[in-house]
Write an enzyme that holds these catalytic residues in place. Structure first.
Site, short mmCIF file in Angstrom:
data_model
loop_
_atom_site.label_atom_id
_atom_site.label_comp_id
_atom_site.label_asym_id
_atom_site.label_seq_id
_atom_site.Cartn_x
_atom_site.Cartn_y
_atom_site.Cartn_z
N TYR A 1 0.88 -1.13 0.23
CA TYR A 1 -0.13 0.01 -0.01
C TYR A 1 0.96 1.22 0.09
CZ TYR A 1 -4.93 -1.03 -0.01
OH TYR A 1 -6.35 -1.02 -0.09
N GLU B 1 -0.48 4.80 -0.66
CA GLU B 1 -1.53 6.06 -0.86
C GLU B 1 -0.42 7.17 -0.83
OE1 GLU B 1 -3.17 3.68 0.89
OE2 GLU B 1 -5.16 4.13 0.92
N ASP C 1 -5.88 13.31 -25.85
CA ASP C 1 -6.18 11.99 -25.31
C ASP C 1 -5.35 11.25 -26.52
OD1 ASP C 1 -6.60 9.37 -24.83
OD2 ASP C 1 -8.91 9.82 -24.43
N THR D 1 -3.31 5.83 -22.33
CA THR D 1 -3.21 4.45 -21.68
C THR D 1 -2.06 3.90 -21.98
OG1 THR D 1 -4.04 3.75 -23.58
CG2 THR D 1 -5.88 3.60 -21.80
N LYS E 1 -1.57 0.08 -25.36
CA LYS E 1 -1.88 0.24 -26.93
C LYS E 1 -0.77 0.10 -27.51
CE LYS E 1 -6.63 2.01 -26.13
NZ LYS E 1 -6.86 2.87 -24.82
N ARG F 1 -1.54 -2.87 -18.94
CA ARG F 1 -2.95 -1.99 -18.76
C ARG F 1 -2.81 -0.95 -17.61
NH1 ARG F 1 -7.05 -3.27 -21.49
NH2 ARG F 1 -5.92 -4.94 -22.41
N1 DSN Z 1 -11.53 0.23 -25.74
C1 DSN Z 1 -10.59 1.22 -26.44
C2 DSN Z 1 -10.27 0.98 -27.88
O1 DSN Z 1 -10.54 -0.06 -28.29
O2 DSN Z 1 -10.16 1.94 -28.48
C3 DSN Z 1 -10.89 2.61 -26.01
O3 DSN Z 1 -11.28 2.65 -24.47
#
Ligand code: DSN
Length: 412
Positions: A50, A52, A196, A222, A225, A231
């Protein structure tokens, strides 16, 4: 091998999923294969802790090494994306957007985002999402004829709407996001600019898409990707928004950070700074262009006519098939992708007229332009045989043969 012994049921499903990932052609534009070092950090003992708060200011004892790990992640994120401030604790892209919006806006403020059915994201103002419920949303679209953003029109719309914030960066837009033009538009109407970059973060890191850092007030992304990390997500901000972003993440919306994932993010940022990652990012785009051309050569119409990035939106209605049928048939044929609405779609989102494809994962497998042609042939064969299960099984066997030439996780 503790898992195999203690919980053979879950172990065996994980093994099956590994085999599925090995065998099938992964063309979901938002997916990738995290390298083993990222998996290792994610599966480490850091999950036990933990912590925080932030490095040097924690609410629990015992964070000597956690602090060092999180600091490394923060410093690497800042360097990679050219921003003075980074928060690496966001659990997901949606949480990151929630936290970033709260740092920029008050409840009831107006912001502009791309409509979900045109390539935006749920968190860019959809009425079924917090973003469309807490804030007033003025949505923007692509043009019906070109299927790309008309920046002059967007400027006029923004001057009239006077939003507090403009969001750019998309989930299904195959063209370059002109961050410089967005900056001009945001400045002309006194808005903050949030980029984004979730889909294109790896391309930006590898120099295959223009950077957002010089233009953005806040960047969210994120990490799993095209960036090929664990993730999760991060938020980057200008100095003056740094405090508000950090407070918005903790204690504003999250509790204990996932330090095992943060360590994996640090590993991913390090990887993304290597010269090989530049080659990887460039190859993603080369592959997307090759796949787009080969699919188009089979007679499928492509939204906006092609791609500049990792992503292709195929109008399968141009061949008389809807998105749902296409996605299901492709899955039977061993090709994993997702149906998607296309701009000004006449189908409901659950059906859609499009198939969204992306090349980050197949590029990680080591595939190049020649394999993209093979994948396009399999894609076309599957969609010519949506009602012929035997033909689809044959395509699936061919798809597996192709994937077997590019081994995945040979050490696992
Ligand atoms: N699920 C993602 C995508 O496939 O683009 C976006 O959150």
């Amino acid at each position: 091998m503790a898992l195999k012994e203690k919980d053979p049921e879950v172990f065996s499903l994980i093994e099956k999923e590994l085999q599925r990932q090995r065998d099938m052609v992964a063309l979901i534009a938002s997916e990738n294969y995290a390298p083993e070092e990222v998996l290792e950090a994610t599966g480490s003992v850091l999950t036990n802790k933990y912590s925080e708060g932030y490095p040097g200011k924690r609410y629990y004892a015992g964070n000597e090494f956690i602090d060092q790990i999180e600091t490394i992640a923060i410093e690497r994120a800042k360097k990679l994306f050219g921003m003075p401030c980074a928060n690496v604790q966001a659990h997901s892209g949606s949480s990151a957007n929630f936290e970033a919006y709260r740092a920029i806006m008050e409840d009831g403020d107006t912001f502009m985002g791309m409509r979900l059915d045109q390539g935006g994201h749920l968190t860019h103002g959809s009425p079924v999402n917090f973003s469309g419920q807490i804030y007033k949303v003025v949505s923007y679209s692509v043009e019906q004829d070109t299927e790309v953003i008309d920046y002059d029109k967007l400027m006029e719309q923004a001057k009239e709407a006077k939003p507090k914030m403009i969001v750019c960066g998309y989930t299904a837009y195959p063209r370059t996001v002109e961050f410089g033009k967005f900056r001009e538009i945001a400045d002309a109407c006194g808005a903050s600019l949030l980029c984004d970059i979730s889909h294109i973060a790896g391309l930006i890191a590898g120099g295959a898409h223009m950077p957002a850092g010089p233009y953005a007030d806040v960047i969210t992304t994120t990490t799993h990707k095209s960036l090929r990390g664990p993730r999760g997500a991060i938020i980057l901000a200008k100095e003056e928004l740094c405090k508000a972003v950090n407070k918005g993440v903790f204690p504003g919306s999250q509790g204990g950070p996932l330090e095992h994932v943060i360590a994996a993010k640090a590993v991913c940022f390090q990887n993304a700074m290597q010269p090989e990652f530049k080659e990887y990012a460039a190859q993603i785009v080369k592959n997307a262009k090759a796949l787009a051309k080969a699919i188009n050569d089979h007679g499928f119409r492509l939204v906006s006519g092609g791609t500049d990035n990792h992503l292709i939106l195929v109008d399968v209605k141009s061949k008389g098939i809807n998105g749902k049928v296409a996605q299901d048939s492709l899955e039977l044929a061993g090709i994993i992708c997702n149906r998607n609405t296309i701009p000004y779609d006449t189908e409901k989102p659950f059906i859609g007229s499009g198939i969204r494809l992306g090349t980050p994962a197949v590029t990680t497998r080591g595939m190049k332009e020649a394999e993209m042609k093979e994948i396009a042939d399999l894609f076309a064969k599957a969609l010519e045989n949506t009602e012929n299960e035997d033909a689809l099984s044959k395509v699936r066997a061919e798809a597996k043969q192709l994937m077997d030439k590019f081994p995945l996780y040979p050490n696992l």
